[in-house]
Design a protein around this motif. Structure first.
Motif, PDB file in Angstrom:
ATOM      1  N   CYS A 116       0.859  -1.171   0.000  1.00  0.00           N
ATOM      2  CA  CYS A 116       0.000   0.000   0.000  1.00  0.00           C
ATOM      3  C   CYS A 116       0.904   1.233   0.000  1.00  0.00           C
ATOM      4  N   ILE A 117       0.864   2.012  -1.058  1.00  0.00           N
ATOM      5  CA  ILE A 117       1.699   3.206  -1.169  1.00  0.00           C
ATOM      6  C   ILE A 117       0.880   4.398  -0.686  1.00  0.00           C
ATOM      7  N   ARG A 118       1.449   5.110   0.297  1.00  0.00           N
ATOM      8  CA  ARG A 118       0.762   6.255   0.897  1.00  0.00           C
ATOM      9  C   ARG A 118       1.618   7.509   0.782  1.00  0.00           C
ATOM     10  N   GLU A 119       0.946   8.627   0.712  1.00  0.00           N
ATOM     11  CA  GLU A 119       1.643   9.917   0.743  1.00  0.00           C
ATOM     12  C   GLU A 119       1.179  10.645   2.006  1.00  0.00           C
ATOM     13  N   TYR A 120       2.141  10.905   2.897  1.00  0.00           N
ATOM     14  CA  TYR A 120       1.832  11.543   4.170  1.00  0.00           C
ATOM     15  C   TYR A 120       1.980  13.057   4.079  1.00  0.00           C
ATOM     16  N   GLU A 121       1.134  13.755   4.811  1.00  0.00           N
ATOM     17  CA  GLU A 121       1.235  15.207   4.929  1.00  0.00           C
ATOM     18  C   GLU A 121       2.465  15.537   5.778  1.00  0.00           C
ATOM     19  N   THR A 122       3.030  16.701   5.574  1.00  0.00           N
ATOM     20  CA  THR A 122       4.105  17.176   6.438  1.00  0.00           C
ATOM     21  C   THR A 122       3.525  18.196   7.406  1.00  0.00           C
ATOM     22  N   GLN A 178      -2.197   6.284  -2.224  1.00  0.00           N
ATOM     23  CA  GLN A 178      -1.936   6.494  -3.647  1.00  0.00           C
ATOM     24  C   GLN A 178      -2.337   5.284  -4.481  1.00  0.00           C
ATOM     25  N   MET A 179      -1.945   4.094  -4.012  1.00  0.00           N
ATOM     26  CA  MET A 179      -2.288   2.883  -4.759  1.00  0.00           C
ATOM     27  C   MET A 179      -1.974   1.648  -3.930  1.00  0.00           C
ATOM     28  N   VAL A 180      -2.615   0.575  -4.287  1.00  0.00           N
ATOM     29  CA  VAL A 180      -2.313  -0.741  -3.734  1.00  0.00           C
ATOM     30  C   VAL A 180      -1.836  -1.566  -4.912  1.00  0.00           C
ATOM     31  N   ILE A 181      -0.670  -2.193  -4.747  1.00  0.00           N
ATOM     32  CA  ILE A 181      -0.070  -2.913  -5.872  1.00  0.00           C
ATOM     33  C   ILE A 181       0.485  -4.250  -5.395  1.00  0.00           C
ATOM     34  N   ASN A 182       0.437  -5.222  -6.252  1.00  0.00           N
ATOM     35  CA  ASN A 182       1.000  -6.536  -5.961  1.00  0.00           C
ATOM     36  C   ASN A 182       2.502  -6.395  -5.755  1.00  0.00           C
ATOM     37  N   ILE A 183       3.028  -7.077  -4.761  1.00  0.00           N
ATOM     38  CA  ILE A 183       4.453  -6.943  -4.429  1.00  0.00           C
ATOM     39  C   ILE A 183       5.366  -7.361  -5.577  1.00  0.00           C
ATOM     40  N   GLU A 184       4.963  -8.358  -6.324  1.00  0.00           N
ATOM     41  CA  GLU A 184       5.785  -8.805  -7.458  1.00  0.00           C
ATOM     42  C   GLU A 184       5.889  -7.711  -8.520  1.00  0.00           C
ATOM     43  N   ASP A 185       4.780  -7.036  -8.788  1.00  0.00           N
ATOM     44  CA  ASP A 185       4.782  -5.934  -9.758  1.00  0.00           C
ATOM     45  C   ASP A 185       5.640  -4.778  -9.252  1.00  0.00           C
ATOM     46  N   TYR A 186       5.523  -4.486  -7.964  1.00  0.00           N
ATOM     47  CA  TYR A 186       6.316  -3.402  -7.373  1.00  0.00           C
ATOM     48  C   TYR A 186       7.805  -3.706  -7.494  1.00  0.00           C
ATOM     49  N   GLU A 187       8.191  -4.896  -7.078  1.00  0.00           N
ATOM     50  CA  GLU A 187       9.612  -5.275  -7.113  1.00  0.00           C
ATOM     51  C   GLU A 187      10.154  -5.259  -8.540  1.00  0.00           C
ATOM     52  N   ALA A 188       9.327  -5.581  -9.506  1.00  0.00           N
ATOM     53  CA  ALA A 188       9.769  -5.620 -10.907  1.00  0.00           C
ATOM     54  C   ALA A 188      10.078  -4.228 -11.445  1.00  0.00           C
ATOM     55  N   ASP A 189       9.430  -3.201 -10.883  1.00  0.00           N
ATOM     56  CA  ASP A 189       9.625  -1.851 -11.425  1.00  0.00           C
ATOM     57  C   ASP A 189       9.611  -0.800 -10.314  1.00  0.00           C
ATOM     58  N   LYS A 190      10.489  -0.966  -9.319  1.00  0.00           N
ATOM     59  CA  LYS A 190      10.540  -0.063  -8.165  1.00  0.00           C
ATOM     60  C   LYS A 190      10.705   1.401  -8.554  1.00  0.00           C
ATOM     61  N   LEU A 191      11.571   1.673  -9.495  1.00  0.00           N
ATOM     62  CA  LEU A 191      11.846   3.065  -9.868  1.00  0.00           C
ATOM     63  C   LEU A 191      10.605   3.791 -10.362  1.00  0.00           C
ATOM     64  N   LEU A 192       9.729   3.067 -11.021  1.00  0.00           N
ATOM     65  CA  LEU A 192       8.497   3.668 -11.515  1.00  0.00           C
ATOM     66  C   LEU A 192       7.624   4.156 -10.346  1.00  0.00           C
ATOM     67  N   TYR A 193       7.603   3.402  -9.269  1.00  0.00           N
ATOM     68  CA  TYR A 193       6.716   3.712  -8.149  1.00  0.00           C
ATOM     69  C   TYR A 193       7.319   4.660  -7.119  1.00  0.00           C
ATOM     70  N   ARG A 194       8.605   4.587  -6.905  1.00  0.00           N
ATOM     71  CA  ARG A 194       9.178   5.428  -5.854  1.00  0.00           C
ATOM     72  C   ARG A 194      10.213   6.426  -6.350  1.00  0.00           C
ATOM     73  N   GLY A 195      10.639   6.320  -7.564  1.00  0.00           N
ATOM     74  CA  GLY A 195      11.647   7.227  -8.097  1.00  0.00           C
ATOM     75  C   GLY A 195      13.042   6.808  -7.644  1.00  0.00           C
ATOM     76  N   PRO A 196      14.054   7.481  -8.154  1.00  0.00           N
ATOM     77  CA  PRO A 196      15.428   7.123  -7.782  1.00  0.00           C
ATOM     78  C   PRO A 196      15.704   7.481  -6.320  1.00  0.00           C
ATOM     79  N   ASN A 197      16.615   6.744  -5.704  1.00  0.00           N
ATOM     80  CA  ASN A 197      17.006   7.052  -4.325  1.00  0.00           C
ATOM     81  C   ASN A 197      17.616   8.441  -4.264  1.00  0.00           C
ATOM     82  N   LYS A 198      17.332   9.144  -3.167  1.00  0.00           N
ATOM     83  CA  LYS A 198      17.891  10.482  -2.988  1.00  0.00           C
ATOM     84  C   LYS A 198      19.034  10.421  -1.991  1.00  0.00           C
TER      85      LYS A 198
END
Length: 119
Positions: free
Chosen positions: A14-20, A43-63
């Motif tokens: 479950c991908i969430r966006e928290y307020e600051t 934001q969305m609920v996604i199957n873990i296999e799909d998430y792991e296959a394309d992490k950058l799409l969902y979370r962006g590059p590491n900062k």
């Protein structure tokens, strides 16, 4: 007797966006501390296999740490734009500074006690 086999499995993420919000973090050395609020938008609920296959799409590059750091003026402007008053920010800045000093003193005393107990 045999121990029952145990397993753990994961199905969805479950991908969430928290307020600051204005925070009380004791390690903020300058300006008002900022933190995550309890409220969020799912934001969305996604199957873990799909998430792991394309992490950058969902979370962006590491900062890097430097990319995540917000200067005191940026935090002031962000918190003011969120509806906090200058007085609230000033009080939070002072409180944070006091907490930082208390934490530093406590760590110094704690370290001194550890040294004394080993002598």
């Amino acid at each position: 007797s045999k121990k029952p086999q145990r397993s753990v499995s994961f199905g969805e993420i479950c991908i969430r966006e928290y307020e600051t919000t204005l925070s009380d973090h004791p390690m903020c050395s300058d300006g008002p501390p900022i933190g995550l609020d309890w409220s969020y938008t799912e934001q969305m609920v996604i199957n873990i296999e799909d998430y792991e296959a394309d992490k950058l799409l969902y979370r962006g590059p590491n900062k890097t740490r430097a990319e995540m750091w917000l200067s005191a003026p940026k935090r002031w402007n962000l918190l003011l734009s969120m509806g906090h008053t200058a007085r609230e920010l000033g009080e939070a800045s002072i409180s944070s500074k006091h907490n930082l000093i208390k934490t530093s003193v406590w760590r110094t005393i704690s370290a001194s006690r550890k040294k004394l107990s080993f002598q």
